[in-house]
Design a protein around this motif. Structure first.
Motif, PDB file in Angstrom:
ATOM      1  N   GLN A 229       7.183  22.475 -15.687  1.00 27.05           N
ATOM      2  CA  GLN A 229       6.159  22.273 -16.906  1.00 27.05           C
ATOM      3  C   GLN A 229       5.828  20.934 -17.038  1.00 27.05           C
ATOM      4  O   GLN A 229       4.684  20.754 -17.234  1.00 27.05           O
ATOM      5  CB  GLN A 229       6.872  22.824 -17.991  1.00 27.05           C
ATOM      6  N   SER A 230       6.613  19.916 -17.165  1.00 27.02           N
ATOM      7  CA  SER A 230       6.214  18.564 -17.353  1.00 27.02           C
ATOM      8  C   SER A 230       5.247  18.088 -16.186  1.00 27.02           C
ATOM      9  O   SER A 230       4.146  17.469 -16.574  1.00 27.02           O
ATOM     10  CB  SER A 230       7.364  17.777 -17.623  1.00 27.02           C
TER      11      SER A 230
ATOM     12  N   LYS B 148       3.507  20.159 -14.171  1.00 26.75           N
ATOM     13  CA  LYS B 148       2.100  20.832 -14.275  1.00 26.75           C
ATOM     14  C   LYS B 148       1.387  20.311 -15.539  1.00 26.75           C
ATOM     15  O   LYS B 148      -0.036  20.187 -15.205  1.00 26.75           O
ATOM     16  CB  LYS B 148       2.308  22.470 -14.591  1.00 26.75           C
ATOM     17  N   GLU B 149       1.759  19.837 -16.373  1.00 20.85           N
ATOM     18  CA  GLU B 149       1.181  19.279 -17.521  1.00 20.85           C
ATOM     19  C   GLU B 149       0.347  17.763 -16.997  1.00 20.85           C
ATOM     20  O   GLU B 149      -0.792  17.451 -17.680  1.00 20.85           O
ATOM     21  CB  GLU B 149       2.111  19.060 -18.763  1.00 20.85           C
TER      22      GLU B 149
ATOM     23  N   LYS C  39      -3.412  17.302 -17.006  1.00 20.34           N
ATOM     24  CA  LYS C  39      -3.906  15.798 -17.881  1.00 20.34           C
ATOM     25  C   LYS C  39      -4.738  15.031 -16.984  1.00 20.34           C
ATOM     26  O   LYS C  39      -5.802  14.646 -17.087  1.00 20.34           O
ATOM     27  CB  LYS C  39      -2.791  15.230 -18.477  1.00 20.34           C
TER      28      LYS C  39
END
Length: 96
Positions: free
Chosen positions: A20-21, A23-24, A28
């Motif tokens: 998840q981090s 993908k974020e 961004k």
């Protein structure tokens, strides 16, 4: 690339959190730079594998995909997820 060294219950959320981090981060960066095009090709995941050596199934598959030109960038949450042998990790960072 994501990795955890054990299959213990307390680490079961680590892989999804790492993914998840990353993908974020991709999302961004894509929004910040109109010229950048990031496409997530695959998540390479080793569970229950020590970072002290690089003989890991998904890691080997990732190297093959790099050599075949399928991917040209690897993201990992931090260098310890990539590997704990920092001399050998440096080799991969420089050559791949």
């Amino acid at each position: 690339y994501v990795r955890v060294s054990s299959e213990k219950e307390e680490q079961r959320d680590s892989i999804p959190a790492q993914v998840q981090s990353l993908k974020e981060w991709l999302l961004k960066k894509s929004k910040e730079d109109d010229d950048a095009i990031y496409t997530l090709i695959k998540v390479y995941e080793d569970v229950g594998k020590s970072g002290s050596n690089f003989e890991r199934e998904s890691f080997a598959e990732m190297l093959e995909d790099i050599e075949k030109g399928f991917i040209n960038m690897v993201l990992t949450r931090d260098l310890s997820r990539f590997g704990r042998n920092y001399i050998q990790a440096g080799y991969y960072l420089e050559d791949y």
